[in-house]
Design an enzyme around this catalytic site. Sequence first.
Site, PDB file in Angstrom:
ATOM      1  N   ASP A  52       0.876  -1.165   0.000  1.00 28.41           N
ATOM      2  CA  ASP A  52       0.000   0.000   0.000  1.00 28.41           C
ATOM      3  C   ASP A  52       0.923   1.227   0.000  1.00 28.41           C
ATOM      4  OD1 ASP A  52      -2.251   1.766   0.641  1.00 28.41           O
ATOM      5  OD2 ASP A  52      -1.408   1.791   2.660  1.00 28.41           O
ATOM      6  N   ASP A  86      -0.165   5.088   0.856  1.00 31.60           N
ATOM      7  CA  ASP A  86      -0.397   6.127   1.863  1.00 31.60           C
ATOM      8  C   ASP A  86      -0.345   5.551   3.275  1.00 31.60           C
ATOM      9  OD1 ASP A  86      -2.185   8.726   0.330  1.00 31.60           O
ATOM     10  OD2 ASP A  86      -1.453   6.977  -0.728  1.00 31.60           O
ATOM     11  N   GLU A 102      -1.367  10.721   4.110  1.00 29.85           N
ATOM     12  CA  GLU A 102      -2.522  10.349   3.287  1.00 29.85           C
ATOM     13  C   GLU A 102      -2.651  11.476   2.265  1.00 29.85           C
ATOM     14  OE1 GLU A 102      -4.595   7.683   3.358  1.00 29.85           O
ATOM     15  OE2 GLU A 102      -3.597   6.728   5.070  1.00 29.85           O
ATOM     16  N   ARG A 156     -14.583  12.241  -1.008  1.00 27.37           N
ATOM     17  CA  ARG A 156     -13.372  13.007  -0.700  1.00 27.37           C
ATOM     18  C   ARG A 156     -12.828  13.716  -1.940  1.00 27.37           C
ATOM     19  NH1 ARG A 156      -9.850   8.523   2.086  1.00 27.37           N
ATOM     20  NH2 ARG A 156     -11.327   7.137   1.066  1.00 27.37           N
ATOM     21  N   SER A 206      -2.551   1.041  -4.671  1.00 24.41           N
ATOM     22  CA  SER A 206      -2.967   2.125  -3.782  1.00 24.41           C
ATOM     23  C   SER A 206      -4.359   2.651  -4.109  1.00 24.41           C
ATOM     24  CB  SER A 206      -1.944   3.276  -3.929  1.00 24.41           C
ATOM     25  OG  SER A 206      -2.383   4.436  -3.278  1.00 24.41           O
ATOM     26  N   GLY A 207      -5.072   2.981  -3.030  1.00 32.23           N
ATOM     27  CA  GLY A 207      -6.336   3.703  -3.175  1.00 32.23           C
ATOM     28  C   GLY A 207      -6.095   5.182  -3.411  1.00 32.23           C
ATOM     29  N   LYS A 229      -7.394  -4.183  -4.965  1.00 31.57           N
ATOM     30  CA  LYS A 229      -6.031  -4.485  -4.505  1.00 31.57           C
ATOM     31  C   LYS A 229      -5.808  -6.001  -4.503  1.00 31.57           C
ATOM     32  CE  LYS A 229      -5.063  -0.453  -1.600  1.00 31.57           C
ATOM     33  NZ  LYS A 229      -4.389  -0.012  -0.389  1.00 31.57           N
ATOM     34  N   ASP A 247      -1.765  -0.824   5.977  1.00 26.70           N
ATOM     35  CA  ASP A 247      -2.097  -0.262   7.293  1.00 26.70           C
ATOM     36  C   ASP A 247      -3.583  -0.093   7.527  1.00 26.70           C
ATOM     37  OD1 ASP A 247      -2.721   3.105   7.149  1.00 26.70           O
ATOM     38  OD2 ASP A 247      -2.002   2.077   5.368  1.00 26.70           O
ATOM     39  N   ASN A 271      -8.783  -1.342   3.909  1.00 27.02           N
ATOM     40  CA  ASN A 271      -8.856  -1.702   2.489  1.00 27.02           C
ATOM     41  C   ASN A 271      -7.642  -2.508   2.028  1.00 27.02           C
ATOM     42  OD1 ASN A 271      -7.165   0.588   2.652  1.00 27.02           O
ATOM     43  ND2 ASN A 271      -7.643   1.206   0.566  1.00 27.02           N
TER      44      ASN A 271
END
Length: 238
Positions: free
Chosen positions: A30, A32, A39, A76, A120-121, A169, A192, A195
């Site tokens: 991941d 962030d 983030e 967001r 990554s999201g 992912k 972390d 997700n």
Amino acid sequence: MSTQEFAPGLVIQGFTPPFDLSAYKLIAFDMDSTLINIECVDEIADAAGRKAEVAAITEAAMRGEITDYKESLRQRVALLKGVTEAHMLQVYEQRLQLNPGAAELVAACKAAGLRVLLVSGGFTFFTDRIRARLGIDFARSNVLEVQDGVLTGRMVDQPWGDICDGAEKRRTLLEVSTLMGIPASQTIAMGDGANDLPMMGVAGLSVAYHAKPRVRAEAMVAINQGGLDRLLELSRQG
């Protein structure tokens, strides 16, 4: 499953070290709050004066309190409308740092023959730069729509789908494994937030880094203090 503190701030469950790093062929990270210290979506929001609002949604999503990650990300990103690419570059240059041990762990994995995946999201604006900086092999993340150098508050669909969430992912990890001709048991996944759990659940070795309680509880390794390269303390190469 009983947990064991292998060393201060380094907790293991479900396996006995040392493990052989070269027995694995792929490591997925991941970005962030795992590979990097921020983030990105929260820091971009700062430019729009909406950091508190966006950060609250991020925190709830990472704890797993928001079940629809895609919708939370759309909310967001909508709040980022009007932020310039110049500001995003400022975030990258002034706020974003690699987490301690990130470069060292990636280098050790590559030296042991592993390929490296960044999933990554977050956004390609940042993953592209981190990929180049660390010499990462594969990356998948989200594309922010930009018009005339300004964010529109929307994301752009990609050939594989719309948003890189937990399910994506997991799918990416399995897809890259298949392309490499390896079983998922020869992969390591590190994250972390909630997700990250789907990809961590299919990997041969799951690692939580300074993670949310739920993620720490489910991971085979939890690094709660120190840098990412503490994973190497558990390996024969460490």
